[in-house]
Design an enzyme around this catalytic site. Structure first.
Site, PDB file in Angstrom:
ATOM      1  N   ASP A  99       0.780  -1.235   0.000  1.00  0.00           N
ATOM      2  CA  ASP A  99       0.000   0.000   0.000  1.00  0.00           C
ATOM      3  C   ASP A  99       0.812   1.286   0.000  1.00  0.00           C
ATOM      4  O   ASP A  99       0.306   2.342   0.356  1.00  0.00           O
ATOM      5  CB  ASP A  99      -0.907   0.003   1.228  1.00  0.00           C
ATOM      6  CG  ASP A  99      -0.118  -0.105   2.532  1.00  0.00           C
ATOM      7  OD1 ASP A  99       1.120  -0.002   2.494  1.00  0.00           O
ATOM      8  OD2 ASP A  99      -0.748  -0.288   3.581  1.00  0.00           O
ATOM      9  N   GLU A 121      -0.548  -8.970  -1.108  1.00  0.00           N
ATOM     10  CA  GLU A 121      -1.236  -8.378   0.054  1.00  0.00           C
ATOM     11  C   GLU A 121      -2.396  -7.490  -0.433  1.00  0.00           C
ATOM     12  O   GLU A 121      -2.526  -6.324  -0.058  1.00  0.00           O
ATOM     13  CB  GLU A 121      -0.277  -7.602   0.955  1.00  0.00           C
ATOM     14  CG  GLU A 121      -0.781  -7.419   2.374  1.00  0.00           C
ATOM     15  CD  GLU A 121       0.102  -6.514   3.227  1.00  0.00           C
ATOM     16  OE1 GLU A 121       0.106  -5.285   3.060  1.00  0.00           O
ATOM     17  OE2 GLU A 121       0.828  -7.067   4.082  1.00  0.00           O
ATOM     18  N   GLU A 135      -2.292   5.171   2.430  1.00  0.00           N
ATOM     19  CA  GLU A 135      -2.233   3.734   2.122  1.00  0.00           C
ATOM     20  C   GLU A 135      -3.567   3.158   1.674  1.00  0.00           C
ATOM     21  O   GLU A 135      -3.612   2.299   0.792  1.00  0.00           O
ATOM     22  CB  GLU A 135      -1.690   2.964   3.337  1.00  0.00           C
ATOM     23  CG  GLU A 135      -0.215   3.215   3.637  1.00  0.00           C
ATOM     24  CD  GLU A 135       0.034   4.489   4.428  1.00  0.00           C
ATOM     25  OE1 GLU A 135      -0.942   5.125   4.899  1.00  0.00           O
ATOM     26  OE2 GLU A 135       1.211   4.882   4.569  1.00  0.00           O
ATOM     27  N   HIS A 212       4.968   5.754  12.934  1.00  0.00           N
ATOM     28  CA  HIS A 212       5.400   6.497  11.749  1.00  0.00           C
ATOM     29  C   HIS A 212       4.276   7.019  10.853  1.00  0.00           C
ATOM     30  O   HIS A 212       4.541   7.767   9.924  1.00  0.00           O
ATOM     31  CB  HIS A 212       6.318   5.626  10.876  1.00  0.00           C
ATOM     32  CG  HIS A 212       5.578   4.514  10.176  1.00  0.00           C
ATOM     33  ND1 HIS A 212       4.843   4.718   9.038  1.00  0.00           N
ATOM     34  CD2 HIS A 212       5.447   3.216  10.462  1.00  0.00           C
ATOM     35  CE1 HIS A 212       4.301   3.567   8.657  1.00  0.00           C
ATOM     36  NE2 HIS A 212       4.644   2.644   9.512  1.00  0.00           N
ATOM     37  N   ARG A 214       1.715   8.787   8.597  1.00  0.00           N
ATOM     38  CA  ARG A 214       1.634  10.194   8.192  1.00  0.00           C
ATOM     39  C   ARG A 214       0.518  10.936   8.914  1.00  0.00           C
ATOM     40  O   ARG A 214       0.672  12.082   9.327  1.00  0.00           O
ATOM     41  CB  ARG A 214       1.407  10.282   6.677  1.00  0.00           C
ATOM     42  CG  ARG A 214       2.665  10.538   5.863  1.00  0.00           C
ATOM     43  CD  ARG A 214       2.328  10.717   4.384  1.00  0.00           C
ATOM     44  NE  ARG A 214       3.387  11.400   3.649  1.00  0.00           N
ATOM     45  CZ  ARG A 214       4.568  10.881   3.341  1.00  0.00           C
ATOM     46  NH1 ARG A 214       4.874   9.656   3.735  1.00  0.00           N
ATOM     47  NH2 ARG A 214       5.460  11.576   2.651  1.00  0.00           N
ATOM     48  N   HIS A 245      11.820   5.436  13.745  1.00  0.00           N
ATOM     49  CA  HIS A 245      11.777   5.536  12.281  1.00  0.00           C
ATOM     50  C   HIS A 245      12.678   6.688  11.825  1.00  0.00           C
ATOM     51  O   HIS A 245      12.839   7.671  12.533  1.00  0.00           O
ATOM     52  CB  HIS A 245      10.316   5.793  11.883  1.00  0.00           C
ATOM     53  CG  HIS A 245      10.005   5.648  10.424  1.00  0.00           C
ATOM     54  ND1 HIS A 245      10.414   6.561   9.487  1.00  0.00           N
ATOM     55  CD2 HIS A 245       9.317   4.705   9.742  1.00  0.00           C
ATOM     56  CE1 HIS A 245       9.990   6.182   8.283  1.00  0.00           C
ATOM     57  NE2 HIS A 245       9.308   5.055   8.414  1.00  0.00           N
TER      58      HIS A 245
HETATM   59  C1  UD1 Z   1       6.371   5.035   3.974  1.00  0.00           C
HETATM   60  C2  UD1 Z   1       5.060   4.668   3.271  1.00  0.00           C
HETATM   61  C3  UD1 Z   1       4.126   3.997   4.263  1.00  0.00           C
HETATM   62  C4  UD1 Z   1       4.806   2.832   4.967  1.00  0.00           C
HETATM   63  C5  UD1 Z   1       6.100   3.317   5.598  1.00  0.00           C
HETATM   64  C6  UD1 Z   1       6.841   2.185   6.250  1.00  0.00           C
HETATM   65  C7  UD1 Z   1       4.158   6.135   1.512  1.00  0.00           C
HETATM   66  C8  UD1 Z   1       3.565   7.442   1.192  1.00  0.00           C
HETATM   67  N1  UD1 Z   1       4.432   5.912   2.816  1.00  0.00           N
HETATM   68  O1  UD1 Z   1       6.071   6.022   4.944  1.00  0.00           O
HETATM   69  O2  UD1 Z   1       2.985   3.515   3.563  1.00  0.00           O
HETATM   70  O3  UD1 Z   1       3.936   2.305   5.941  1.00  0.00           O
HETATM   71  O4  UD1 Z   1       6.934   3.884   4.581  1.00  0.00           O
HETATM   72  O5  UD1 Z   1       7.862   2.656   7.074  1.00  0.00           O
HETATM   73  O6  UD1 Z   1       4.397   5.341   0.643  1.00  0.00           O
HETATM   74  N2  UD1 Z   1      13.773   8.284   5.753  1.00  0.00           N
HETATM   75  C9  UD1 Z   1      15.141   8.149   5.790  1.00  0.00           C
HETATM   76  N3  UD1 Z   1      15.698   6.918   5.584  1.00  0.00           N
HETATM   77  C10 UD1 Z   1      14.962   5.811   5.333  1.00  0.00           C
HETATM   78  C11 UD1 Z   1      13.559   5.951   5.308  1.00  0.00           C
HETATM   79  C12 UD1 Z   1      12.980   7.174   5.501  1.00  0.00           C
HETATM   80  O7  UD1 Z   1      15.860   9.119   6.022  1.00  0.00           O
HETATM   81  O8  UD1 Z   1      15.518   4.728   5.144  1.00  0.00           O
HETATM   82  C13 UD1 Z   1      13.151   9.611   5.987  1.00  0.00           C
HETATM   83  C14 UD1 Z   1      13.330  10.554   4.790  1.00  0.00           C
HETATM   84  O9  UD1 Z   1      13.574  11.827   5.287  1.00  0.00           O
HETATM   85  C15 UD1 Z   1      11.955  10.517   4.142  1.00  0.00           C
HETATM   86  C16 UD1 Z   1      11.050  10.330   5.348  1.00  0.00           C
HETATM   87  O10 UD1 Z   1      11.764   9.455   6.201  1.00  0.00           O
HETATM   88  O11 UD1 Z   1      11.680  11.703   3.442  1.00  0.00           O
HETATM   89  C17 UD1 Z   1       9.688   9.763   5.064  1.00  0.00           C
HETATM   90  O12 UD1 Z   1       9.750   8.629   4.210  1.00  0.00           O
HETATM   91  P1  UD1 Z   1       8.455   8.260   3.294  1.00  0.00           P
HETATM   92  O13 UD1 Z   1       8.747   7.012   2.544  1.00  0.00           O
HETATM   93  O14 UD1 Z   1       8.031   9.439   2.526  1.00  0.00           O
HETATM   94  O15 UD1 Z   1       7.304   8.050   4.347  1.00  0.00           O
HETATM   95  P2  UD1 Z   1       7.164   6.999   5.523  1.00  0.00           P
HETATM   96  O16 UD1 Z   1       6.479   7.691   6.638  1.00  0.00           O
HETATM   97  O17 UD1 Z   1       8.452   6.322   5.741  1.00  0.00           O
HETATM   98  N1  UDP Z   2      10.798  -3.486  11.653  1.00  0.00           N
HETATM   99  C1  UDP Z   2      12.190  -3.675  11.599  1.00  0.00           C
HETATM  100  N2  UDP Z   2      12.984  -2.892  12.383  1.00  0.00           N
HETATM  101  C2  UDP Z   2      12.499  -1.934  13.209  1.00  0.00           C
HETATM  102  C3  UDP Z   2      11.090  -1.734  13.235  1.00  0.00           C
HETATM  103  C4  UDP Z   2      10.284  -2.508  12.451  1.00  0.00           C
HETATM  104  O1  UDP Z   2      12.671  -4.548  10.875  1.00  0.00           O
HETATM  105  O2  UDP Z   2      13.280  -1.264  13.874  1.00  0.00           O
HETATM  106  C5  UDP Z   2       9.936  -4.313  10.784  1.00  0.00           C
HETATM  107  C6  UDP Z   2       8.719  -4.940  11.439  1.00  0.00           C
HETATM  108  O3  UDP Z   2       9.025  -6.193  12.005  1.00  0.00           O
HETATM  109  C7  UDP Z   2       7.743  -5.040  10.298  1.00  0.00           C
HETATM  110  C8  UDP Z   2       8.096  -3.843   9.427  1.00  0.00           C
HETATM  111  O4  UDP Z   2       9.402  -3.443   9.806  1.00  0.00           O
HETATM  112  O5  UDP Z   2       7.932  -6.208   9.527  1.00  0.00           O
HETATM  113  C9  UDP Z   2       7.107  -2.741   9.660  1.00  0.00           C
HETATM  114  O6  UDP Z   2       7.536  -1.609   9.002  1.00  0.00           O
HETATM  115  P1  UDP Z   2       6.868  -0.184   9.228  1.00  0.00           P
HETATM  116  O7  UDP Z   2       6.303  -0.109  10.592  1.00  0.00           O
HETATM  117  O8  UDP Z   2       7.904   0.803   8.815  1.00  0.00           O
HETATM  118  O9  UDP Z   2       5.734  -0.147   8.130  1.00  0.00           O
HETATM  119  P2  UDP Z   2       4.224  -0.687   8.045  1.00  0.00           P
HETATM  120  O10 UDP Z   2       4.197  -2.110   8.456  1.00  0.00           O
HETATM  121  O11 UDP Z   2       3.389   0.179   8.938  1.00  0.00           O
HETATM  122  O12 UDP Z   2       3.853  -0.486   6.625  1.00  0.00           O
END
Ligand code: UD1
Ligand code: UDP
Length: 384
Positions: A99, A121, A135, A212, A214, A245
């Site tokens: 998603d 999924e 999502e 995390h 949004r 996160h």
């Molecule tokens: C994204 C997905 C969300 C998912 C989540 C899992 C979208 C819009 N959101 O949200 O569905 O549940 O990932 O975690 O698709 N960042 C880093 N390093 C990383 C990852 C993120 O620095 O490895 C920071 C960056 O500044 C980035 C911000 O996190 O701009 C947000 O990342 P983004 O993918 O936009 O949104 P998430 O909240 O991570």
């Molecule tokens: N997870 C991980 N390390 C962490 C926190 C979470 O590997 O420090 C794993 C967790 O077990 C799960 C996935 O990351 O499988 C969840 O990711 P996240 O919460 O970022 O996204 P969502 O599931 O909400 O899409």
């Protein structure tokens, strides 16, 4: 000799990678399939952690992540990048997961080039287009664009049927996250991380926290962290472990509210193996994550979900997951109740497996076989 099929898997974030990795490995084992991997790298460090663990080197890496990226940024950068990848790769089918914006854009890019799309999924619905945001909409749009739908559960299949998807194209497979989880969790696991090794799992009740979403950024997150601070102050035997996160908006509020609290460990995102084992040794989980709502029930860990609704009703119905919202008072009360009342805790701490049995990836490969006419019958559905 049957002509090999070319499958391109597309993903971009940590949870997609964890849930696609077992499938990539299963596809790569199959002599009749060429499986390639394209990552948008919507996440960077958190994606790379997973790729490394599963030994997956992407064939294409768009490296799109930027600090503070908007949905428009991710969408446009991924769409243009994937256009070129698809021109070059010419797969028979694209597989996307879940998603995220990468998921939706992966399906859209494939559709624009009239390439089939399989959605892993598929069919989860909250019914509220702004929660989880974006999502819920990403899932609905990917469902519209998809040709094959791999639903984890019967109820996600029902959602798709209700929206008019063809029954023949839906396969109930279980969730691949359980494939990953069962491999990661080990009874005698020893952490390499100093901070985790110091935890006293015998004498302290460890609460694992992740947040995390949004729609929770800002005030909602502050409220839930304040509730956690209240809880830690009140229960001296409770220790919070919070792998924060990488999103700077999460990190800022987490360190402002919880940074100086005693018995609160704010740590960097953990690799999947230590994280899964941390969950398995913990007492309780507080989270707004989707994946944790699937993993924790399999480990028999109660989950309080820091959201108003969920697209994963199965574990709520089974009694191991409870929705508590994001208000300070509600989070405090629900956590307090579980810490004080052992019978309530034990009623929730039941290992249930509504989401999978560790064989979802095999069922997806067999569903593809069926789709390509390599086997006549559909694989049997996953039934808990
Ligand atoms: C994204 C997905 C969300 C998912 C989540 C899992 C979208 C819009 N959101 O949200 O569905 O549940 O990932 O975690 O698709 N960042 C880093 N390093 C990383 C990852 C993120 O620095 O490895 C920071 C960056 O500044 C980035 C911000 O996190 O701009 C947000 O990342 P983004 O993918 O936009 O949104 P998430 O909240 O991570
Ligand atoms: N997870 C991980 N390390 C962490 C926190 C979470 O590997 O420090 C794993 C967790 O077990 C799960 C996935 O990351 O499988 C969840 O990711 P996240 O919460 O970022 O996204 P969502 O599931 O909400 O899409």
């Amino acid at each position: 000799m049957v002509k090999k099929k070319n499958v391109l898997t597309i993903f971009g974030t940590r949870p997609e990678a964890i849930k696609m990795a077992p499938l990539v490995l299963a596809l790569r084992k199959d002599p009749r399939i060429n499986c390639r991997v394209a990552v948008t790298a919507q996440h960077r460090e958190m994606l790379d952690q997973v790729l490394e663990l599963f030994g997956i080197v992407p064939d294409y890496d768009l490296d799109i992540m930027r600090a503070g990226q908007t949905l428009h940024d991710i969408t446009s950068r991924a769409l243009l990048g994937l256009r070129d990848v698809l021109w070059k790769d010419k797969p028979d089918i694209v597989l996307v997961h879940g998603d995220t914006t990468t998921t939706f854009v992966g399906a859209l890019a494939a559709y624009y080039q009239q390439i089939e799309v399989g959605h892993v999924e598929a069919g989860l619905r909250s019914g509220d287009k702004y929660s989880p945001y974006p999502e819920e909409m990403n899932r609905r749009l990917t469902g519209m664009l998809g040709d094959l739908h791999f639903s984890p559960t019967m109820s996600s299949r029902e959602n798709l049927l209700r929206e008019g998807r063809e029954e023949e194209k839906i396969f109930v497979t279980g969730n691949t996250v359980i494939d990953a989880l069962l491999k990661a969790v080990q009874a005698d696991y020893i952490f390499q991380e100093e901070a985790l090794n110091r935890l006293d799992f015998d004498r302290k009740r460890i609460i694992v926290v992740t947040t995390h979403r949004r729609e929770n950024l800002g005030e909602a997150m502050r409220q839930m962290y304040l509730a956690m601070k209240d809880i830690v102050r009140e229960f001296p035997d409770v220790q919070l472990v919070f792998p924060v996160h990488k999103n700077p908006a999460v990190r800022k509020v987490a360190s402002e509210v919880l940074g100086d609290s005693e018995r609160v460990s704010l740590v960097e995102p953990l690799d999947y193996e230590p994280f899964a084992n941390l969950m398995s040794k913990s007492y309780l989980i507080l989270t707004d994550s989707g994946g944790l709502q699937e993993e924790a029930p399999a480990l028999g860990k109660p989950v309080l979900v820091l959201r108003e609704n969920t697209e994963r009703p199965e574990a709520v119905e089974a009694g191991t997951v409870k929705l508590v919202g994001t208000k300070r008072e509600d989070v405090y009360r629900a956590t307090h109740e579980l810490l004080r009342d052992e019978s309530k805790y034990l009623a929730m701490a039941q290992a249930v497996n509504p989401y999978g049995d560790g064989h979802a990836s095999e069922r997806i490969v067999q569903a593809l076989y069926h789709h390509w006419g390599w086997r006549e019958d559909k694989p049997l559905p996953f039934i808990p």
